[in-house]
Design a protein around this motif. Structure first.
Motif, PDB file in Angstrom:
ATOM      1  N   LYS A  59       0.809  -1.215   0.000  1.00  0.00           N
ATOM      2  CA  LYS A  59       0.000   0.000   0.000  1.00  0.00           C
ATOM      3  C   LYS A  59       0.846   1.270   0.000  1.00  0.00           C
ATOM      4  O   LYS A  59       0.324   2.366   0.091  1.00  0.00           O
ATOM      5  N   GLY A  60       2.176   1.102  -0.070  1.00  0.00           N
ATOM      6  CA  GLY A  60       3.033   2.268  -0.218  1.00  0.00           C
ATOM      7  C   GLY A  60       3.912   2.564   0.981  1.00  0.00           C
ATOM      8  O   GLY A  60       3.866   1.884   2.011  1.00  0.00           O
ATOM      9  N   PHE A  61       4.724   3.627   0.808  1.00  0.00           N
ATOM     10  CA  PHE A  61       5.679   4.063   1.825  1.00  0.00           C
ATOM     11  C   PHE A  61       5.433   5.549   2.101  1.00  0.00           C
ATOM     12  O   PHE A  61       5.507   6.373   1.185  1.00  0.00           O
ATOM     13  N   GLU A  62       5.133   5.880   3.342  1.00  0.00           N
ATOM     14  CA  GLU A  62       4.802   7.258   3.718  1.00  0.00           C
ATOM     15  C   GLU A  62       5.775   7.787   4.768  1.00  0.00           C
ATOM     16  O   GLU A  62       6.087   7.106   5.735  1.00  0.00           O
ATOM     17  N   TRP A  63       6.242   9.025   4.550  1.00  0.00           N
ATOM     18  CA  TRP A  63       7.055   9.699   5.565  1.00  0.00           C
ATOM     19  C   TRP A  63       6.182  10.043   6.761  1.00  0.00           C
ATOM     20  O   TRP A  63       5.049  10.503   6.621  1.00  0.00           O
ATOM     21  N   TYR A  64       6.739   9.843   7.964  1.00  0.00           N
ATOM     22  CA  TYR A  64       5.937  10.077   9.174  1.00  0.00           C
ATOM     23  C   TYR A  64       5.763  11.546   9.497  1.00  0.00           C
ATOM     24  O   TYR A  64       4.894  11.913  10.314  1.00  0.00           O
ATOM     25  N   GLY A  65       6.570  12.412   8.892  1.00  0.00           N
ATOM     26  CA  GLY A  65       6.362  13.848   9.067  1.00  0.00           C
ATOM     27  C   GLY A  65       7.455  14.590   9.800  1.00  0.00           C
ATOM     28  O   GLY A  65       7.450  15.814   9.831  1.00  0.00           O
ATOM     29  N   GLY A  66       8.377  13.860  10.435  1.00  0.00           N
ATOM     30  CA  GLY A  66       9.519  14.514  11.064  1.00  0.00           C
ATOM     31  C   GLY A  66       9.399  14.766  12.551  1.00  0.00           C
ATOM     32  O   GLY A  66      10.405  14.936  13.238  1.00  0.00           O
ATOM     33  N   GLU A  67       8.184  14.810  13.084  1.00  0.00           N
ATOM     34  CA  GLU A  67       7.973  14.949  14.532  1.00  0.00           C
ATOM     35  C   GLU A  67       6.827  14.034  14.968  1.00  0.00           C
ATOM     36  O   GLU A  67       5.863  13.845  14.224  1.00  0.00           O
ATOM     37  N   CYS A  68       6.959  13.490  16.151  1.00  0.00           N
ATOM     38  CA  CYS A  68       5.874  12.685  16.714  1.00  0.00           C
ATOM     39  C   CYS A  68       4.882  13.647  17.367  1.00  0.00           C
ATOM     40  O   CYS A  68       4.914  13.887  18.577  1.00  0.00           O
ATOM     41  N   SER A  69       4.016  14.201  16.547  1.00  0.00           N
ATOM     42  CA  SER A  69       3.058  15.211  17.010  1.00  0.00           C
ATOM     43  C   SER A  69       1.640  14.770  16.663  1.00  0.00           C
ATOM     44  O   SER A  69       1.428  13.955  15.765  1.00  0.00           O
ATOM     45  N   TRP A  70       0.675  15.341  17.360  1.00  0.00           N
ATOM     46  CA  TRP A  70      -0.718  14.949  17.117  1.00  0.00           C
ATOM     47  C   TRP A  70      -1.177  15.367  15.735  1.00  0.00           C
ATOM     48  O   TRP A  70      -2.025  14.701  15.129  1.00  0.00           O
ATOM     49  N   SER A  71      -0.624  16.453  15.205  1.00  0.00           N
ATOM     50  CA  SER A  71      -1.023  16.849  13.851  1.00  0.00           C
ATOM     51  C   SER A  71      -0.568  15.809  12.832  1.00  0.00           C
ATOM     52  O   SER A  71      -1.288  15.509  11.863  1.00  0.00           O
ATOM     53  N   GLN A  72       0.610  15.232  13.038  1.00  0.00           N
ATOM     54  CA  GLN A  72       1.084  14.182  12.133  1.00  0.00           C
ATOM     55  C   GLN A  72       0.275  12.902  12.306  1.00  0.00           C
ATOM     56  O   GLN A  72      -0.021  12.199  11.331  1.00  0.00           O
ATOM     57  N   VAL A  73      -0.084  12.590  13.534  1.00  0.00           N
ATOM     58  CA  VAL A  73      -0.915  11.405  13.775  1.00  0.00           C
ATOM     59  C   VAL A  73      -2.249  11.535  13.050  1.00  0.00           C
ATOM     60  O   VAL A  73      -2.725  10.591  12.405  1.00  0.00           O
ATOM     61  N   GLU A  74      -2.845  12.723  13.114  1.00  0.00           N
ATOM     62  CA  GLU A  74      -4.121  12.952  12.423  1.00  0.00           C
ATOM     63  C   GLU A  74      -3.954  12.863  10.909  1.00  0.00           C
ATOM     64  O   GLU A  74      -4.764  12.233  10.218  1.00  0.00           O
ATOM     65  N   ARG A  75      -2.890  13.472  10.379  1.00  0.00           N
ATOM     66  CA  ARG A  75      -2.641  13.431   8.935  1.00  0.00           C
ATOM     67  C   ARG A  75      -2.457  11.990   8.451  1.00  0.00           C
ATOM     68  O   ARG A  75      -3.045  11.568   7.451  1.00  0.00           O
ATOM     69  N   LEU A  76      -1.658  11.237   9.177  1.00  0.00           N
ATOM     70  CA  LEU A  76      -1.366   9.866   8.767  1.00  0.00           C
ATOM     71  C   LEU A  76      -2.581   8.950   8.946  1.00  0.00           C
ATOM     72  O   LEU A  76      -2.790   8.026   8.154  1.00  0.00           O
ATOM     73  N   SER A  77      -3.380   9.229   9.949  1.00  0.00           N
ATOM     74  CA  SER A  77      -4.603   8.429  10.157  1.00  0.00           C
ATOM     75  C   SER A  77      -5.539   8.575   8.954  1.00  0.00           C
ATOM     76  O   SER A  77      -6.175   7.602   8.523  1.00  0.00           O
TER      77      SER A  77
END
Length: 364
Positions: A59-77
């Protein structure tokens, strides 16, 4: 009583990336990989081949965003919900893996972890250390899922910079110094007593094998000392938190680490390296002797851990900087695990004291 002692399975061997598909297949027929840019580039070719061999849809390879932040968690979800994988695979270091664990919790999917460095116990714990988008610590979150499987390819670990292993040693040393004080606030139980004993064994093992492992990894090789240190950093260290739970959590060393992250110049220093300095500060806070602190610094010198603020690019702090550091640090939840109340002035005295001892050692 309940505890989450760690991952469902831990596998460490050379060349393991070539078998990733078979482990994913136990949980689903499709997988999305999320991780650091470098980490994903390191594993991508071998992982793709393994997925093809085991008929797992990529299903692909996605960058996690660079910081373990809630905004990244929401984006990746949202990305996970769009791509609809049956399994999520976390790839990289601690921040990347913690981010994906939080995503897995949010979307209720199994998560496998492929650490590409041995720098923290993140792959083997059910918690996530959350930051804001600029890298300043926010909280320890339980909205995170323990990996079902942790897959450690020792060949990959050996090719990473030796600094990551050094940072892992620093982070793992803290298990003993922090759990041995945080447990004092709790009623003794089979779990927390066992956790502290395990942390002490980890401490002695790292003193014994750490220097050899660092020298070996510098050469891009793996031997038993390297394997033992990798297992100590990732799995056994995580097990201390798993067995001890809230009785054996992080304390002043990690609180001081989190406080120091308010200084942008420190962000090029790895988590475990800063924690190692936090240990020295905690020892000052506890009133330990300078001789004891110097003995630990002697080990730091062998494995190249920082032991002054300048080692971490922090210098020329103003009185306002010190005041802010003290105030921020005492508000970090880790500090509440100390068996006595800690004030901002005590934090400042501890950090300055540790730095002063370190600077005296350098001048000798």
């Amino acid at each position: 009583m309940y505890t989450i002692p760690g991952p469902g399975k831990y596998v460490r061997e050379a060349g393991l990336l070539e078998e990733v598909g078979s482990y994913i297949k136990e949980f689903g027929d499709s997988a999305l990989f999320i991780g650091g840019k470098t980490a994903l580039s390191v594993v991508e070719t071998k992982v793709k081949n393994s997925l093809d061999n085991d008929k797992v849809e990529n299903k692909g390879f996605e960058w996690y965003g660079g910081e373990c932040s809630w905004s990244q968690v929401e984006r990746l979800s949202q990305i996970v919900q769009e791509k609809k994988p049956q399994v999520i695979v976390a790839v990289g270091g601690g921040k990347a893996i913690d981010t994906v664990k939080a995503v897995a919790y949010a979307v209720k999917l199994p998560v496998l972890a492929i650490p590409t460095i041995a720098a923290t116990c993140a792959p083997a714990t059910p918690i996530a250390i959350m930051y804001d988008d600029e890298g300043t610590f926010i909280e320890i979150s339980h909205r995170s899922k323990a990996p079902s499987v942790v897959l450690v390819d020792s060949d990959v670990i050996a090719k990473a910079s030796h600094r990551f292993l050094v940072a892992g040693i620093g982070d793992t040393l803290a298990k003993w110094f922090e759990s041995s004080v945080s447990v004092k606030k709790s009623q003794p139980t089979a779990l927390n007593r066992s956790a502290v004993k395990l942390a002490n064994e980890l401490y002695h093992l790292l003193l014994e094998k750490g220097p050899s492992a660092v020298e070996t990894i510098k050469q891009g090789r793996v031997d038993q000392s390297v394997n033992d240190v990798i297992d100590s950093i990732i799995l056994i260290s995580g097990s201390v938190s798993g067995y001890g739970g809230d009785d054996c959590r992080t304390a002043a060393a990690h609180a001081i680490y989190s406080g120091l992250t308010i200084f942008p110049e420190i962000h090029d220093t790895y988590h475990g390296e800063i924690v190692a300095f936090g240990i020295l500060s905690q020892l000052v806070l506890e009133g330990r002797s300078e001789e004891e602190i110097r003995e630990l610094i002697a080990f730091y010198q062998k494995v190249e851990l920082p032991y002054t603020l300048e080692d971490m690019a922090v210098k020329d702090l103003t009185p306002e900087d010190w005041k802010r550091l003290g105030e921020v640090t005492v508000e970090i939840e880790d500090m509440a695990n100390m068996p006595f109340a800690v004030t901002p002035d005590m934090v400042v005295h501890a950090v300055q004291g540790a730095d002063q001892i370190g600077r005296k050692v350098k001048q000798q």
